[in-house]
Design a protein around this motif. Structure first.
Motif, PDB file in Angstrom:
ATOM      1  N   VAL A  35     -27.508  14.945 -18.514  1.00  0.00           N
ATOM      2  CA  VAL A  35     -26.201  14.085 -18.889  1.00  0.00           C
ATOM      3  C   VAL A  35     -25.194  14.725 -18.165  1.00  0.00           C
ATOM      4  O   VAL A  35     -24.711  14.676 -16.621  1.00  0.00           O
ATOM      5  N   VAL A  36     -25.157  15.977 -18.310  1.00  0.00           N
ATOM      6  CA  VAL A  36     -24.053  16.813 -17.369  1.00  0.00           C
ATOM      7  C   VAL A  36     -24.764  17.714 -16.041  1.00  0.00           C
ATOM      8  O   VAL A  36     -24.166  17.565 -15.133  1.00  0.00           O
ATOM      9  N   GLN A  37     -25.836  17.802 -15.636  1.00  0.00           N
ATOM     10  CA  GLN A  37     -26.809  18.135 -15.062  1.00  0.00           C
ATOM     11  C   GLN A  37     -26.407  17.277 -13.648  1.00  0.00           C
ATOM     12  O   GLN A  37     -25.950  17.027 -12.691  1.00  0.00           O
ATOM     13  N   GLY A  38     -26.711  15.830 -13.899  1.00  0.00           N
ATOM     14  CA  GLY A  38     -26.669  14.474 -13.010  1.00  0.00           C
ATOM     15  C   GLY A  38     -24.926  14.237 -12.455  1.00  0.00           C
ATOM     16  O   GLY A  38     -25.321  14.338 -11.936  1.00  0.00           O
ATOM     17  N   HIS A  39     -24.179  14.695 -13.467  1.00  0.00           N
ATOM     18  CA  HIS A  39     -22.864  14.380 -13.907  1.00  0.00           C
ATOM     19  C   HIS A  39     -22.368  15.279 -11.938  1.00  0.00           C
ATOM     20  O   HIS A  39     -21.511  15.229 -11.020  1.00  0.00           O
ATOM     21  N   ARG A  40     -22.754  16.708 -12.117  1.00  0.00           N
ATOM     22  CA  ARG A  40     -22.322  17.577 -11.847  1.00  0.00           C
ATOM     23  C   ARG A  40     -22.982  17.393  -9.787  1.00  0.00           C
ATOM     24  O   ARG A  40     -21.891  18.557  -9.266  1.00  0.00           O
ATOM     25  N   MET A  41     -24.046  17.105  -9.901  1.00  0.00           N
ATOM     26  CA  MET A  41     -24.874  16.973  -9.149  1.00  0.00           C
ATOM     27  C   MET A  41     -24.173  15.555  -8.532  1.00  0.00           C
ATOM     28  O   MET A  41     -23.887  15.626  -7.023  1.00  0.00           O
ATOM     29  N   VAL A  42     -23.834  14.562  -8.762  1.00  0.00           N
ATOM     30  CA  VAL A  42     -23.219  13.356  -8.430  1.00  0.00           C
ATOM     31  C   VAL A  42     -21.531  14.119  -7.540  1.00  0.00           C
ATOM     32  O   VAL A  42     -21.218  13.337  -6.944  1.00  0.00           O
ATOM     33  N   ASP A  43     -20.921  14.877  -8.718  1.00  0.00           N
ATOM     34  CA  ASP A  43     -19.652  15.351  -8.442  1.00  0.00           C
ATOM     35  C   ASP A  43     -19.353  15.381  -7.107  1.00  0.00           C
ATOM     36  O   ASP A  43     -18.523  16.085  -6.200  1.00  0.00           O
ATOM     37  N   ALA A  44     -20.501  16.913  -7.004  1.00  0.00           N
ATOM     38  CA  ALA A  44     -21.201  17.621  -5.836  1.00  0.00           C
ATOM     39  C   ALA A  44     -21.411  16.951  -4.428  1.00  0.00           C
ATOM     40  O   ALA A  44     -20.294  17.125  -3.332  1.00  0.00           O
ATOM     41  N   ASP A  45     -22.086  15.899  -4.602  1.00  0.00           N
ATOM     42  CA  ASP A  45     -22.480  15.291  -3.763  1.00  0.00           C
ATOM     43  C   ASP A  45     -20.768  13.945  -3.264  1.00  0.00           C
ATOM     44  O   ASP A  45     -20.226  13.222  -2.021  1.00  0.00           O
ATOM     45  N   ARG A  46     -19.751  13.999  -3.904  1.00  0.00           N
ATOM     46  CA  ARG A  46     -18.628  13.143  -4.007  1.00  0.00           C
ATOM     47  C   ARG A  46     -17.665  14.111  -3.634  1.00  0.00           C
ATOM     48  O   ARG A  46     -17.238  13.730  -2.322  1.00  0.00           O
ATOM     49  N   GLU A  47     -17.699  15.101  -3.721  1.00  0.00           N
ATOM     50  CA  GLU A  47     -16.651  16.056  -2.745  1.00  0.00           C
ATOM     51  C   GLU A  47     -16.896  16.098  -1.349  1.00  0.00           C
ATOM     52  O   GLU A  47     -15.810  16.291  -0.981  1.00  0.00           O
ATOM     53  N   LEU A  48     -17.960  16.283  -1.100  1.00  0.00           N
ATOM     54  CA  LEU A  48     -19.255  16.250   0.519  1.00  0.00           C
ATOM     55  C   LEU A  48     -18.295  15.659   1.296  1.00  0.00           C
ATOM     56  O   LEU A  48     -17.798  15.981   2.311  1.00  0.00           O
ATOM     57  N   ALA A  49     -18.385  14.617   0.263  1.00  0.00           N
ATOM     58  CA  ALA A  49     -18.241  12.955   1.499  1.00  0.00           C
ATOM     59  C   ALA A  49     -16.743  13.402   1.206  1.00  0.00           C
ATOM     60  O   ALA A  49     -15.966  12.357   3.222  1.00  0.00           O
ATOM     61  N   GLU A  50     -15.937  13.615   0.439  1.00  0.00           N
ATOM     62  CA  GLU A  50     -14.500  13.497   0.815  1.00  0.00           C
ATOM     63  C   GLU A  50     -14.003  14.483   1.663  1.00  0.00           C
ATOM     64  O   GLU A  50     -12.825  14.096   2.572  1.00  0.00           O
ATOM     65  N   ARG A  51     -14.238  15.787   1.800  1.00  0.00           N
ATOM     66  CA  ARG A  51     -13.923  16.308   2.449  1.00  0.00           C
ATOM     67  C   ARG A  51     -15.012  15.745   4.217  1.00  0.00           C
ATOM     68  O   ARG A  51     -14.251  16.720   5.751  1.00  0.00           O
ATOM     69  N   LEU A 299     -18.743   6.341   4.902  1.00  0.00           N
ATOM     70  CA  LEU A 299     -18.177   7.374   4.085  1.00  0.00           C
ATOM     71  C   LEU A 299     -17.870   7.248   3.230  1.00  0.00           C
ATOM     72  O   LEU A 299     -17.928   7.559   1.437  1.00  0.00           O
ATOM     73  N   ARG A 300     -16.878   6.196   3.281  1.00  0.00           N
ATOM     74  CA  ARG A 300     -16.336   5.323   1.850  1.00  0.00           C
ATOM     75  C   ARG A 300     -17.327   4.767   0.441  1.00  0.00           C
ATOM     76  O   ARG A 300     -17.238   4.080  -0.172  1.00  0.00           O
ATOM     77  N   GLN A 301     -17.869   3.968   1.686  1.00  0.00           N
ATOM     78  CA  GLN A 301     -19.143   2.862   0.927  1.00  0.00           C
ATOM     79  C   GLN A 301     -19.960   4.130  -0.130  1.00  0.00           C
ATOM     80  O   GLN A 301     -20.176   3.965  -0.871  1.00  0.00           O
ATOM     81  N   ARG A 302     -19.766   5.072   0.742  1.00  0.00           N
ATOM     82  CA  ARG A 302     -21.400   5.878   0.322  1.00  0.00           C
ATOM     83  C   ARG A 302     -20.471   6.588  -1.475  1.00  0.00           C
ATOM     84  O   ARG A 302     -20.795   7.496  -2.448  1.00  0.00           O
ATOM     85  N   ILE A 303     -18.694   7.143  -0.584  1.00  0.00           N
ATOM     86  CA  ILE A 303     -17.879   7.464  -2.409  1.00  0.00           C
ATOM     87  C   ILE A 303     -18.025   5.987  -3.409  1.00  0.00           C
ATOM     88  O   ILE A 303     -18.446   7.110  -4.498  1.00  0.00           O
ATOM     89  N   ASP A 304     -17.861   5.246  -3.132  1.00  0.00           N
ATOM     90  CA  ASP A 304     -17.937   3.964  -3.889  1.00  0.00           C
ATOM     91  C   ASP A 304     -19.554   4.442  -4.412  1.00  0.00           C
ATOM     92  O   ASP A 304     -19.181   3.553  -6.250  1.00  0.00           O
ATOM     93  N   GLN A 305     -20.862   4.341  -3.995  1.00  0.00           N
ATOM     94  CA  GLN A 305     -21.216   4.605  -4.818  1.00  0.00           C
ATOM     95  C   GLN A 305     -21.929   5.439  -5.834  1.00  0.00           C
ATOM     96  O   GLN A 305     -22.316   5.355  -6.452  1.00  0.00           O
ATOM     97  N   LEU A 306     -21.293   6.210  -5.660  1.00  0.00           N
ATOM     98  CA  LEU A 306     -21.514   7.279  -6.162  1.00  0.00           C
ATOM     99  C   LEU A 306     -20.417   7.629  -7.428  1.00  0.00           C
ATOM    100  O   LEU A 306     -20.700   7.594  -8.622  1.00  0.00           O
ATOM    101  N   ASP A 307     -19.194   7.089  -7.058  1.00  0.00           N
ATOM    102  CA  ASP A 307     -18.962   6.531  -8.481  1.00  0.00           C
ATOM    103  C   ASP A 307     -19.613   5.352  -9.287  1.00  0.00           C
ATOM    104  O   ASP A 307     -19.487   6.267 -10.585  1.00  0.00           O
ATOM    105  N   ARG A 308     -20.143   4.991  -8.992  1.00  0.00           N
ATOM    106  CA  ARG A 308     -21.252   3.834  -9.560  1.00  0.00           C
ATOM    107  C   ARG A 308     -21.776   4.711 -10.405  1.00  0.00           C
ATOM    108  O   ARG A 308     -22.441   4.429 -11.415  1.00  0.00           O
ATOM    109  N   ASP A 309     -22.675   5.416  -9.367  1.00  0.00           N
ATOM    110  CA  ASP A 309     -23.837   6.093 -10.233  1.00  0.00           C
ATOM    111  C   ASP A 309     -23.337   7.084 -10.934  1.00  0.00           C
ATOM    112  O   ASP A 309     -23.842   7.116 -12.722  1.00  0.00           O
TER     113      ASP A 309
END
Length: 395
Positions: A35-51, A299-309
């Motif tokens: 769970v922690v690893q999955g959360h970190r990966m999703v959080d890293a992808d979200r930071e990339l999309a925000e950047r 990019l906004r659509q990807r961020i929303d999907q990452l939040d759901r994941d």
């Protein structure tokens, strides 16, 4: 009087009782790790999309700067007054964006150098058109380098999506390159008649080089947008981009034809060439916001999907933890329910069910109860029959 030995209390079976809890904990640890690893990966992808969204915002501000700089170069080479108002407004808008997001994109230093060059350009056209062509060429090179810097530091150049990758490549690399090269192509065509006859051959070679430099990114831009229009599920990019894309493609083809002198017409028709360049520039002005809006939407659509994941990962981990905790607790409680008083009954220990007498403890005064003491018989042995008592009395 026979007094039974005091009963030794059996030690509770602690290892057996804690075994379900230990197993549940052992299963919970790898679940928590996943769970922690999955959360970190999703959080890293979200930071990339925000950047990447910050990069889109920066590219949106650099578009007017590029257009205004190319127009100023054309005016300076042609000997007309340089339109500084449009360039100054574009520079101020880009400076505001850099102030807000430049530290995160690591572009502040490069923008400061470019802005100094932009503000150092003369407000009046230079007396030497060749010097103006060279001076503006250096500044446009810095501007193109800043486009590349933004794409790199924001992560747009490494975007994992197919549509978003082609869009960022078209609007962040091919479009500014084609705009700058097209302006230089027209400006060189203006300078060629003013050069000595001995330099005409060199000028024709430079013109061919600039024609290729303008046509290649223009063709790549058309290819990127055509790929997105054909494969994208969004109807907005197709409806908004087809008309200006067709206009841009026709203008580029006209530029290629008009900038290629031949033996019958060695001179270039500057009027038609300038008109084709204006048509291409107008189409670019319409295309850029459409591409940037679609890229930002993806990019906004990807961020929303990452939040759901991320929510699904956390929810799955929480449910797994509750189930494992319930499993361990149920096993522990089941073991305690099978042992009254918290311990088991030893084999052969006298109980009320066997009918054997139990030893009654002394009273609170420490004395034995009054009256004759009962004779205790060994467990499992019945008393003597009454028929043997007379015989024992005669003896």
């Amino acid at each position: 009087m026979t007094v039974p030995a005091s009963r030794v209390r059996r030690r509770p079976r602690t290892p057996g009782r804690l075994l379900p809890l230990l197993l549940a904990t052992a299963l919970l640890l790898p679940v928590a790790f996943l769970v922690v690893q999955g959360h970190r990966m999703v959080d890293a992808d979200r930071e990339l999309a925000e950047r990447e969204r910050l990069g889109v915002e920066y590219l949106r501000a650099l578009g007017p700067v590029t257009e205004a700089l190319v127009d100023a170069q054309t005016a300076a080479v042609a000997g007309r007054p340089v339109p500084r108002d449009a360039l100054d407004r574009a520079v101020e808008a880009a400076a505001a964006v850099d102030t807000r997001v430049g530290d995160e994109l690591r572009s502040t230093e490069r923008w400061a150098g470019l802005r100094a060059k932009l503000e150092g350009l003369p407000s009046r056209s230079l007396t030497d058109p060749e010097a103006a062509f060279t001076a503006y060429g250096e500044v446009t090179d810095l501007l193109l380098a800043l486009h590349g810097k933004i794409r790199e530091t924001s992560g747009l150049i490494r975007d994992p999506g197919s549509d978003s990758y082609f869009l960022q490549d078209g609007v962040g690399e091919e479009m500014p390159k084609a705009m700058v090269a097209t302006g230089r192509l027209v400006d060189l065509a203006v300078l060629m008649p003013q050069r000595p006859a001995a330099e005409q051959a060199r000028s024709l070679g430079e013109l061919a080089t600039l024609r290729f430099a303008a046509l290649q990114p223009a063709g790549d831009l058309v290819g990127d947008l055509q790929t997105v229009v054909d494969t994208s599920e969004s109807a907005d990019i197709g409806a908004g981009a087809l008309t200006p894309l067709d206009s841009y493609q026709r203008a580029v083809e006209a530029l290629a034809a008009l900038s290629r002198p031949n033996s019958r017409t060695p001179a270039v028709d500057l009027t038609k060439l300038a008109a084709a360049r204006t048509q291409a520039q107008n189409a670019t002005r319409e295309l850029q916001p459409v591409i940037l809006d679609e890229l930002d939407r993806l990019l906004r659509q990807r961020i929303d999907q990452l939040d759901r994941d991320d929510l699904l990962i956390l929810a799955a981990g929480g449910v797994a933890g509750l189930l494992l905790a319930a499993l361990g607790a149920s096993g522990w409680l089941a073991r305690r329910a099978g042992t009254p008083g918290g311990r088991g009954t030893a084999p052969g220990e006298p109980t009320e069910a066997t009918g054997n007498p139990r030893w009654e403890p002394p009273t609170q005064s420490g004395r034995l109860p009054a009256g004759p003491m009962p004779v205790l018989q060994p467990a499992g042995q019945s008393p003597e029959p009454d028929r043997w008592r007379p015989f024992d009395a005669a003896r």
